[in-house]
Design a protein around this motif. Sequence first.
Motif, mmCIF file in Angstrom:
data_model
loop_
_atom_site.group_PDB
_atom_site.id
_atom_site.type_symbol
_atom_site.label_atom_id
_atom_site.label_comp_id
_atom_site.label_asym_id
_atom_site.label_seq_id
_atom_site.Cartn_x
_atom_site.Cartn_y
_atom_site.Cartn_z
ATOM 1 N N ILE A 17 0.837 -1.199 0.000
ATOM 2 C CA ILE A 17 0.000 0.000 0.000
ATOM 3 C C ILE A 17 0.877 1.256 0.000
ATOM 4 O O ILE A 17 0.582 2.232 -0.701
ATOM 5 N N TYR A 18 1.970 1.216 0.745
ATOM 6 C CA TYR A 18 2.902 2.351 0.757
ATOM 7 C C TYR A 18 3.457 2.592 -0.654
ATOM 8 O O TYR A 18 3.491 3.727 -1.135
ATOM 9 N N GLN A 19 3.898 1.535 -1.322
ATOM 10 C CA GLN A 19 4.443 1.671 -2.668
ATOM 11 C C GLN A 19 3.399 2.226 -3.634
ATOM 12 O O GLN A 19 3.699 3.055 -4.482
ATOM 13 N N TYR A 20 2.183 1.766 -3.487
ATOM 14 C CA TYR A 20 1.086 2.257 -4.318
ATOM 15 C C TYR A 20 0.905 3.767 -4.110
ATOM 16 O O TYR A 20 0.819 4.528 -5.082
ATOM 17 N N CYS A 21 0.868 4.184 -2.868
ATOM 18 C CA CYS A 21 0.706 5.614 -2.557
ATOM 19 C C CYS A 21 1.905 6.411 -3.059
ATOM 20 O O CYS A 21 1.744 7.492 -3.626
ATOM 21 N N LEU A 22 3.098 5.873 -2.874
ATOM 22 C CA LEU A 22 4.311 6.562 -3.303
ATOM 23 C C LEU A 22 4.333 6.754 -4.815
ATOM 24 O O LEU A 22 4.727 7.814 -5.310
ATOM 25 N N LEU A 23 3.884 5.768 -5.548
ATOM 26 C CA LEU A 23 3.848 5.898 -7.001
ATOM 27 C C LEU A 23 2.874 6.980 -7.447
ATOM 28 O O LEU A 23 3.075 7.620 -8.472
ATOM 29 N N HIS A 24 1.830 7.184 -6.685
ATOM 30 C CA HIS A 24 0.848 8.204 -7.049
ATOM 31 C C HIS A 24 1.208 9.580 -6.503
ATOM 32 O O HIS A 24 0.939 10.585 -7.151
ATOM 33 N N ILE A 25 1.783 9.642 -5.340
ATOM 34 C CA ILE A 25 2.048 10.922 -4.674
ATOM 35 C C ILE A 25 3.468 11.410 -4.924
ATOM 36 O O ILE A 25 3.707 12.596 -5.033
ATOM 37 N N ASN A 26 4.418 10.483 -4.975
ATOM 38 C CA ASN A 26 5.816 10.803 -5.248
ATOM 39 C C ASN A 26 6.481 11.612 -4.133
ATOM 40 O O ASN A 26 7.387 12.382 -4.376
ATOM 41 N N ASP A 27 6.006 11.468 -2.941
ATOM 42 C CA ASP A 27 6.609 12.093 -1.768
ATOM 43 C C ASP A 27 6.595 11.048 -0.666
ATOM 44 O O ASP A 27 5.518 10.644 -0.214
ATOM 45 N N PRO A 28 7.766 10.588 -0.233
ATOM 46 C CA PRO A 28 7.801 9.486 0.737
ATOM 47 C C PRO A 28 7.078 9.787 2.047
ATOM 48 O O PRO A 28 6.446 8.898 2.627
ATOM 49 N N TYR A 29 7.134 11.027 2.503
ATOM 50 C CA TYR A 29 6.485 11.368 3.771
ATOM 51 C C TYR A 29 4.969 11.419 3.616
ATOM 52 O O TYR A 29 4.231 10.921 4.469
ATOM 53 N N GLU A 30 4.521 12.024 2.526
ATOM 54 C CA GLU A 30 3.084 12.071 2.258
ATOM 55 C C GLU A 30 2.548 10.662 2.006
ATOM 56 O O GLU A 30 1.449 10.324 2.445
ATOM 57 N N ALA A 31 3.327 9.851 1.292
ATOM 58 C CA ALA A 31 2.899 8.471 1.008
ATOM 59 C C ALA A 31 2.757 7.682 2.305
ATOM 60 O O ALA A 31 1.822 6.890 2.464
ATOM 61 N N GLU A 32 3.658 7.918 3.241
ATOM 62 C CA GLU A 32 3.565 7.244 4.539
ATOM 63 C C GLU A 32 2.308 7.687 5.284
ATOM 64 O O GLU A 32 1.587 6.861 5.853
ATOM 65 N N ASP A 33 2.049 8.983 5.265
ATOM 66 C CA ASP A 33 0.828 9.495 5.910
ATOM 67 C C ASP A 33 -0.419 8.900 5.276
ATOM 68 O O ASP A 33 -1.354 8.501 5.970
ATOM 69 N N LEU A 34 -0.433 8.854 3.942
ATOM 70 C CA LEU A 34 -1.594 8.304 3.253
ATOM 71 C C LEU A 34 -1.755 6.807 3.540
ATOM 72 O O LEU A 34 -2.878 6.325 3.687
ATOM 73 N N THR A 35 -0.650 6.105 3.617
ATOM 74 C CA THR A 35 -0.705 4.670 3.931
ATOM 75 C C THR A 35 -1.315 4.461 5.309
ATOM 76 O O THR A 35 -2.176 3.589 5.494
ATOM 77 N N GLN A 36 -0.888 5.259 6.251
ATOM 78 C CA GLN A 36 -1.466 5.156 7.594
ATOM 79 C C GLN A 36 -2.954 5.502 7.568
ATOM 80 O O GLN A 36 -3.760 4.856 8.242
#
Length: 179
Positions: free
Chosen positions: A32-51
């Motif tokens: 899920i983190y990788q999915y978010c990271l591919l869409h958002i392209n910001d590791p911190y935002e992707a982590e927040d979205l994953t949570q």
Amino acid sequence: MEYKTDSLLVHLARAGDEDACEKLVKKYYSSIYQYCLLHINDPYEAEDLTQEVFTRFFSNLYRYKEYGKVKNYLYTIAGNTVKNYYKKKKDIPSEELLKSEYSSKNHVEELGVRLTIEQAVRKLPEEIRETAVLYFFQELKQREIAELLHIKLSLVKYRIGRAKELLMKELEVKNYDEI
């Protein structure tokens, strides 16, 4: 076997078993983190979205129908979470990742290649992009993608083929620009 295991974990999580919740998170967090990271392209935002995805999953666990896979349900939540993110904020330029804490030359080169591919994927039409991300980056099977997106398998196959065509064209253009 995976379906039965996930079904049992969901059943236990609904009953308040924190260990079951933790196992579900550990099992799917990275995907899920990788999915978010591919869409958002910001590791911190992707982590927040994953949570946020997992928070939504567990807070709405009573709504989950056990006829589908947990992974597909999580991807559905992740897709909606990413869409909501873009409604609230403007797209963050991918160059921001290059300014991150990573400094090794190899890592920057690898990141540059990854950004080039991700930028090409971002240029795909939305429905093709979503299919491409799930297939190429999340490594879901075509049948799983069809179930997740509620479309026919033949349409998934078409979109993957179209994504390959468009990506090859886009990446070839970028290679010629670099010469």
